[in-house]
Design a protein around this motif. Structure first.
Motif, PDB file in Angstrom:
ATOM      1  N   LYS A 115      -3.947   3.863  -0.591  1.00  9.87           N
ATOM      2  CA  LYS A 115      -4.154   3.150  -1.848  1.00  9.87           C
ATOM      3  C   LYS A 115      -3.452   1.797  -1.777  1.00  9.87           C
ATOM      4  O   LYS A 115      -2.286   1.708  -1.382  1.00  9.87           O
ATOM      5  CB  LYS A 115      -3.599   3.945  -3.026  1.00  9.87           C
ATOM      6  N   LEU A 126      -9.526  -2.807   0.885  1.00 13.41           N
ATOM      7  CA  LEU A 126      -9.400  -2.308  -0.483  1.00 13.41           C
ATOM      8  C   LEU A 126      -8.893  -3.382  -1.434  1.00 13.41           C
ATOM      9  O   LEU A 126      -8.097  -4.251  -1.055  1.00 13.41           O
ATOM     10  CB  LEU A 126      -8.420  -1.125  -0.518  1.00 13.41           C
ATOM     11  N   GLU A 127      -9.346  -3.293  -2.676  1.00 10.34           N
ATOM     12  CA  GLU A 127      -8.822  -4.143  -3.738  1.00 10.34           C
ATOM     13  C   GLU A 127      -7.658  -3.426  -4.415  1.00 10.34           C
ATOM     14  O   GLU A 127      -7.550  -2.186  -4.343  1.00 10.34           O
ATOM     15  CB  GLU A 127      -9.916  -4.455  -4.763  1.00 10.34           C
ATOM     16  N   ALA A 163       0.832  -1.214   0.000  1.00 10.18           N
ATOM     17  CA  ALA A 163       0.000   0.000   0.000  1.00 10.18           C
ATOM     18  C   ALA A 163       0.862   1.258   0.000  1.00 10.18           C
ATOM     19  O   ALA A 163       2.019   1.246   0.421  1.00 10.18           O
ATOM     20  CB  ALA A 163      -0.933   0.006   1.214  1.00 10.18           C
ATOM     21  N   ALA A 223      -8.740  -0.302   7.021  1.00 12.29           N
ATOM     22  CA  ALA A 223      -9.040   0.341   5.736  1.00 12.29           C
ATOM     23  C   ALA A 223      -8.225  -0.275   4.606  1.00 12.29           C
ATOM     24  O   ALA A 223      -8.745  -0.521   3.503  1.00 12.29           O
ATOM     25  CB  ALA A 223      -8.755   1.840   5.832  1.00 12.29           C
ATOM     26  N   ALA A 224      -6.940  -0.546   4.851  1.00 10.18           N
ATOM     27  CA  ALA A 224      -6.077  -1.076   3.798  1.00 10.18           C
ATOM     28  C   ALA A 224      -6.521  -2.459   3.350  1.00 10.18           C
ATOM     29  O   ALA A 224      -6.582  -2.754   2.140  1.00 10.18           O
ATOM     30  CB  ALA A 224      -4.627  -1.103   4.294  1.00 10.18           C
ATOM     31  N   ALA A 235      -7.407   0.391  -5.785  1.00 12.22           N
ATOM     32  CA  ALA A 235      -8.414   1.251  -5.161  1.00 12.22           C
ATOM     33  C   ALA A 235      -7.788   2.080  -4.044  1.00 12.22           C
ATOM     34  O   ALA A 235      -6.781   1.690  -3.437  1.00 12.22           O
ATOM     35  CB  ALA A 235      -9.559   0.414  -4.601  1.00 12.22           C
ATOM     36  N   TYR A 236      -8.418   3.225  -3.767  1.00 14.72           N
ATOM     37  CA  TYR A 236      -7.979   4.069  -2.654  1.00 14.72           C
ATOM     38  C   TYR A 236      -9.190   4.396  -1.786  1.00 14.72           C
ATOM     39  O   TYR A 236     -10.351   4.218  -2.204  1.00 14.72           O
ATOM     40  CB  TYR A 236      -7.298   5.348  -3.155  1.00 14.72           C
ATOM     41  N   THR A 237      -8.935   4.851  -0.586  1.00 17.15           N
ATOM     42  CA  THR A 237     -10.024   5.109   0.351  1.00 17.15           C
ATOM     43  C   THR A 237     -10.887   6.277  -0.116  1.00 17.15           C
ATOM     44  O   THR A 237     -10.372   7.348  -0.463  1.00 17.15           O
ATOM     45  CB  THR A 237      -9.464   5.416   1.749  1.00 17.15           C
ATOM     46  N   HIS A 273       0.351   5.548   1.107  1.00 16.77           N
ATOM     47  CA  HIS A 273      -0.558   6.428   1.830  1.00 16.77           C
ATOM     48  C   HIS A 273      -0.043   7.859   1.778  1.00 16.77           C
ATOM     49  O   HIS A 273       1.130   8.110   1.513  1.00 16.77           O
ATOM     50  CB  HIS A 273      -0.756   5.958   3.281  1.00 16.77           C
TER      51      HIS A 273
END
Length: 322
Positions: free
Chosen positions: A238, A218-219, A156, A214-215, A222-224, A158
C-alpha cells in the motif's frame, strides 16, 4: 542521491605512502627533502640508536604513517608501536650502511624516485589539499543539487507472507474494509510488522524490482490488487504518499563532495604541469597506452570523438593526505 554515490566513488583517493618496517608500516616512504628535515631547535631527543639521536618529530612522522591496522590502538600504544618500528629501521639502516648498500647507482635511482614522490606529496599537501575551502565545497554541492533531476519517492507499507494464497486472502480482507496497518502487524513476517508494515520513504533503485515496480505504479491510498512475488515471499503493498525527494543535506555529503573538489583540483594541476613540460616515452606501445589513459574525457588518443557513456573515464587519483 545516485549522483552523489557516483561522485563518492570517483573521489576515492589512492592509498598514501608510509614508512617501511616488518612490524608496523605499510610501504616505503620517501627520504626527507633537502632542507626540509632540519631538526627544530625545540625538538626533543626521545631515544638514541648507536649514538644517533631519534627526535620527537621523527616519531610524529612515524605515527602518522603507521599501517591502518594500528589506528584502533590507544594513542600511547600507537606511540610505542611507532617508536619500536622506528628503532628497527634505524638499526637495520646502520647495518645496511656498513654493508655498503647505500652506495651504487641502483640505490641512488631509488633515492631519487623516493625524493620525487615526497616532493609530489608535499606539493599536493601545500598547493592542493590546503587550498580547498569550505566555500568551494559548498559551491560544488549547490552546483550538484541544481543539476539533479527531481527524484520521486514513495512512502509505502507492505505485508509479507509465505504463500500466494495467504496474500490473496489478505487482499480480500482489505477489499472488505480491513485496516492495512492492523493486518500487517498481525500477519507480516517482515520486521516492519511492528510498525504496521511501514517502510518509510524510498526511491527507485532501493527495493527489489518486482516490489519497486508495483509500489511506484500505485497512487496514494491504493494497494495492490494482486499479490507481488519477490525472492522474499509474497507482498501486499500500500502506498501512503508520493513526493519529490529532497537532496541530501550538505552535512551528509560534505566529505564526499570535498573529495570530488580535491580530485578535480589535483587533475587540473596535473594537466597544467603536463602542458609545461615535454614528456617523451621511448617505447611506442607504452607511449600509445599512456596517451590513451590520459586522453581528455570523450576524446580518445586518436582524436576521434568517443561514444557517449555514463561511465566516468579512468583518471589519475590524488595521493592521500599525509
Amino acid at each position: 542521491m545516485k549522483r552523489y554515490l557516483s561522485l563518492a566513488l570517483l573521489a576515492a583517493l589512492s592509498a598514501g605512502t608510509a614508512l617501511s618496517s616488518p612490524a608496523a608500516f605499510a610501504q616505503t616512504e620517501a627520504p626527507a627533502v633537502e632542507g626540509e628535515a632540519a631538526t627544530p631547535a625545540a625538538d626533543t631527543v626521545i631515544a638514541t640508536v648507536g649514538g644517533q639521536d631519534i627526535y620527537e618529530s621523527e616519531l610524529e612522522y612515524a605515527m602518522s604513517d603507521l599501517d591502518p591496522q594500528f589506528e584502533q590502538l590507544p594513542p600511547e600504544q600507537r606511540r610505542v608501536a611507532a617508536l619500536a618500528a622506528l628503532i628497527d629501521i634505524k638499526l637495520l639502516a646502520r647495518q645496511a650502511e656498513d654493508a655498503g648498500l647505500g652506495e651504487g647507482e641502483e640505490f641512488q635511482r631509488r633515492i631519487d624516485f623516493l625524493r620525487d614522490r615526497a616532493l609530489h606529496n608535499a606539493y599536493f599537501q601545500e598547493e592542493i589539499l590546503n587550498g580547498i575551502t569550505e566555500e568551494q565545497v559548498r559551491a560544488r554541492y549547490d552546483q550538484e543539487v541544481a543539476a539533479m533531476d527531481p527524484a520521486e519517492e514513495v512512502n509505502a507499507r507492505h505485508i509479507l507472507v509465505e504463500s500466494e494464497e495467504e496474500a490473496v486472502a489478505l487482499i480480500e480482507q482489505l477489499d472488505g474494509g480491513a485496516d492495512f496497518a492492523e493486518l500487517a502487524t498481525e500477519n507480516s513476517t517482515d520486521g516492519s510488522a511492528a510498525n504496521g508494515g511501514d517502510l518509510g520513504y524510498f526511491q527507485q533503485g532501493q527495493m527489489v524490482p518486482p516490489f519497486e515496480e508495483a509500489a511506484f505504479a500505485l497512487e496514494p491510498g491504493a494497494y495492490t490488487a494482486e499479490p507481488v512475488q519477490s525472492q522474499f515471499g509474497w507482498h501486499v503493498i500500500k502506498v501512503e504518499d508520493r513526493r519529490d525527494a529532497e537532496p541530501p543535506a550538505f552535512e551528509q555529503v560534505a566529505t564526499q563532495v570535498r573529495q570530488v573538489v580535491l580530485r578535480e583540483r589535483y587533475l587540473e594541476v596535473l594537466e597544467n604541469a603536463r602542458g609545461s613540460g615535454d614528456v617523451e616515452i621511448a617505447d611506442p606501445a607504452l607511449a600509445e597506452a599512456y596517451a590513451a589513459a590520459n586522453a581528455p574525457a570523450g576524446e580518445p588518443a586518436g582524436g576521434e570523438e568517443a561514444p557517449a557513456t555514463e561511465e566516468a573515464p579512468a583518471a589519475e587519483e590524488a595521493p592521500a593526505a599525509q
